[in-house]
Design an enzyme around this catalytic site. Sequence first.
Site, short mmCIF file in Angstrom:
data_model
loop_
_atom_site.label_atom_id
_atom_site.label_comp_id
_atom_site.label_asym_id
_atom_site.label_seq_id
_atom_site.Cartn_x
_atom_site.Cartn_y
_atom_site.Cartn_z
N GLN A 37 -9.82 1.21 -4.30
CA GLN A 37 -8.97 2.34 -3.88
C GLN A 37 -8.38 3.00 -5.11
O GLN A 37 -7.74 4.04 -5.01
CB GLN A 37 -7.82 1.82 -3.01
CG GLN A 37 -8.26 1.21 -1.70
CD GLN A 37 -7.11 0.47 -1.05
OE1 GLN A 37 -6.35 1.06 -0.29
NE2 GLN A 37 -6.95 -0.81 -1.32
N ASN A 38 -8.56 2.36 -6.26
CA ASN A 38 -7.93 2.88 -7.49
C ASN A 38 -8.70 4.07 -8.03
O ASN A 38 -9.92 4.12 -7.96
CB ASN A 38 -7.86 1.79 -8.55
CG ASN A 38 -7.00 0.62 -8.09
OD1 ASN A 38 -6.26 0.76 -7.11
ND2 ASN A 38 -7.10 -0.50 -8.76
N ASP B 156 -8.12 4.94 -11.30
CA ASP B 156 -8.30 4.71 -12.74
C ASP B 156 -9.74 4.20 -13.00
O ASP B 156 -10.47 3.87 -12.05
CB ASP B 156 -7.25 3.71 -13.27
CG ASP B 156 -7.44 2.29 -12.72
OD1 ASP B 156 -8.54 1.73 -12.85
OD2 ASP B 156 -6.47 1.75 -12.13
N ARG C 138 -0.73 10.63 -14.69
CA ARG C 138 -1.58 9.46 -14.37
C ARG C 138 -2.71 9.36 -15.37
O ARG C 138 -3.07 8.28 -15.81
CB ARG C 138 -2.18 9.59 -12.95
CG ARG C 138 -1.22 9.80 -11.80
CD ARG C 138 -0.58 8.52 -11.34
NE ARG C 138 0.42 8.02 -12.26
CZ ARG C 138 1.63 8.57 -12.47
NH1 ARG C 138 2.01 9.62 -11.79
NH2 ARG C 138 2.47 8.05 -13.33
N HIS D 93 -11.12 6.47 -3.06
CA HIS D 93 -10.05 7.49 -3.11
C HIS D 93 -10.24 8.47 -4.27
O HIS D 93 -9.30 9.14 -4.67
CB HIS D 93 -8.67 6.82 -3.21
CG HIS D 93 -8.26 6.14 -1.93
ND1 HIS D 93 -7.24 5.20 -1.87
CD2 HIS D 93 -8.72 6.27 -0.66
CE1 HIS D 93 -7.10 4.79 -0.61
NE2 HIS D 93 -7.99 5.41 0.14
N SER E 120 -1.52 -3.48 -0.65
CA SER E 120 -0.48 -3.84 0.31
C SER E 120 -0.97 -3.82 1.76
O SER E 120 -0.27 -4.26 2.64
CB SER E 120 0.71 -2.89 0.16
OG SER E 120 0.27 -1.56 0.32
N GLY F 287 -4.86 -7.23 -4.63
CA GLY F 287 -3.80 -6.32 -5.06
C GLY F 287 -3.65 -5.04 -4.27
O GLY F 287 -3.49 -3.97 -4.84
N TYR G 252 -0.83 14.28 -11.69
CA TYR G 252 -2.10 13.64 -12.05
C TYR G 252 -2.35 13.68 -13.56
O TYR G 252 -3.05 12.81 -14.09
CB TYR G 252 -3.27 14.22 -11.23
CG TYR G 252 -3.18 13.72 -9.80
CD1 TYR G 252 -3.49 12.40 -9.49
CD2 TYR G 252 -2.70 14.54 -8.78
CE1 TYR G 252 -3.35 11.92 -8.20
CE2 TYR G 252 -2.55 14.07 -7.49
CZ TYR G 252 -2.87 12.75 -7.20
OH TYR G 252 -2.72 12.26 -5.92
N ALA H 242 -3.32 -11.31 -10.14
CA ALA H 242 -4.78 -11.30 -10.20
C ALA H 242 -5.30 -11.69 -11.57
O ALA H 242 -6.31 -12.39 -11.68
CB ALA H 242 -5.29 -9.91 -9.82
P1 OAD Z 1 0.36 -0.51 -3.20
O1 OAD Z 1 1.32 -0.05 -4.23
O2 OAD Z 1 0.65 -0.17 -1.78
O3 OAD Z 1 0.25 -2.10 -3.25
C1 OAD Z 1 0.05 -2.78 -4.46
C2 OAD Z 1 -0.12 -4.26 -4.16
O4 OAD Z 1 -0.41 -4.92 -5.38
C3 OAD Z 1 1.13 -4.94 -3.58
O5 OAD Z 1 0.78 -5.64 -2.41
C4 OAD Z 1 1.56 -5.91 -4.68
O6 OAD Z 1 2.07 -7.13 -4.15
C5 OAD Z 1 0.25 -6.15 -5.39
N1 OAD Z 1 0.38 -6.57 -6.79
C6 OAD Z 1 1.36 -6.27 -7.70
N2 OAD Z 1 1.11 -6.86 -8.88
C7 OAD Z 1 -0.06 -7.56 -8.74
C8 OAD Z 1 -0.84 -8.37 -9.59
N3 OAD Z 1 -0.49 -8.61 -10.86
N4 OAD Z 1 -1.99 -8.93 -9.10
C9 OAD Z 1 -2.35 -8.69 -7.81
N5 OAD Z 1 -1.65 -7.93 -6.96
C10 OAD Z 1 -0.52 -7.37 -7.41
O7 OAD Z 1 -1.08 -0.03 -3.67
P2 OAD Z 1 -2.41 0.10 -2.82
O8 OAD Z 1 -2.43 -0.87 -1.70
O9 OAD Z 1 -3.54 0.10 -3.78
O10 OAD Z 1 -3.94 6.31 -2.30
O11 OAD Z 1 -2.26 1.57 -2.23
C11 OAD Z 1 -3.28 2.08 -1.42
C12 OAD Z 1 -3.34 3.57 -1.58
O12 OAD Z 1 -2.05 4.14 -1.34
C13 OAD Z 1 -3.68 4.04 -2.99
O13 OAD Z 1 -5.07 4.04 -3.24
C14 OAD Z 1 -3.09 5.42 -3.04
C15 OAD Z 1 -1.78 5.12 -2.35
O14 OAD Z 1 -1.13 6.17 -1.75
C16 OAD Z 1 -3.95 7.63 -2.59
O15 OAD Z 1 -3.23 8.12 -3.43
C17 OAD Z 1 -4.92 8.40 -1.79
#
Ligand code: OAD
Length: 248
Positions: free
Chosen positions: A99-100, A102, A67, A117, A187, A185, A64, A232
């Site tokens: 969920q971010n 930052d 990060r 989160h 998954s 953004g 962290y 985005a």
């Molecule tokens: P992921 O890393 O699972 O997914 C990121 C998503 O962003 C993917 O679907 C990419 O296609 C998309 N992406 C990449 N570049 C992009 C852009 N320029 N514009 C828009 N989208 C883009 O991240 P999260 O879904 O946020 O939790 O992950 C969810 C949670 O899992 C996080 O909050 C974290 C993680 O483990 C904890 O740590 C508790």
Amino acid sequence: MKHSNQISIKRRDHVFVLTGAGISAESGLATFRGTDGLWEGEHVEDVASPQGWKRDPERVWRFYSQRRKAALAVAPNPAHLALASLEQTLGDRFFLCTQNVDNLHERAGSRNLVHMHGELFQSCCESCDNLPFTDTQLYETRASHRHCPCGARLRPNIVWFGEVPFHMERILDELLRCTVMLVVGTSGAVQPAASFVHWARDRGHSSLRSYYVGPEHPSNASAFTQLFEGPAGVLLPQLFAVAPADSH
Ligand code: OAD
């Protein structure tokens, strides 16, 4: 429903936005999954679970601290700015759940937001109820770790796997009242956020329109009214057609 290249926001609409790591990608922060994602180099359970913290707090704080360093070095991108500007126009008809961890949404000017989160620049006690506090320090060695006045260790104020996300009551209220849901953004791999679009659709407003923005289809793609494919930072600044206050 007819597909369009803009999201039309009418006078009575309430907008719920859910963001994930993808919205900060164009600022230079790594996402979690996929090639070069943070979970490629680390095992989630080592740095993002209560068990990992118990086993090796030094490793967790090193992760962290990295990060924190990365987030301090970057700036909000046009996607963060577009959401802040939409909030300016809509006022309390706009709600942002991220969920971010930052702080790029705040730095772009967003105010009506919750971090489900947790927050990277906060620490809290691992044991007592003392409130989390702002903390930008790096803890890269065990000697630098700090303790709460109660004697227990301070930990990052992050929701780890197996822990309950923050602000769920407020989030549920907002999901039930929104008429437009925009997801950016993420998954769709992590619960409960991946189910928000289903909750809003099945338990919320009957006229809900739901949209996803990102370069790839998320796992829950079939739940959305429309997908906007692309980064985005390119799409969001052109995406909203907001009706003037006195129109229908
Ligand atoms: P992921 O890393 O699972 O997914 C990121 C998503 O962003 C993917 O679907 C990419 O296609 C998309 N992406 C990449 N570049 C992009 C852009 N320029 N514009 C828009 N989208 C883009 O991240 P999260 O879904 O946020 O939790 O992950 C969810 C949670 O899992 C996080 O909050 C974290 C993680 O483990 C904890 O740590 C508790």
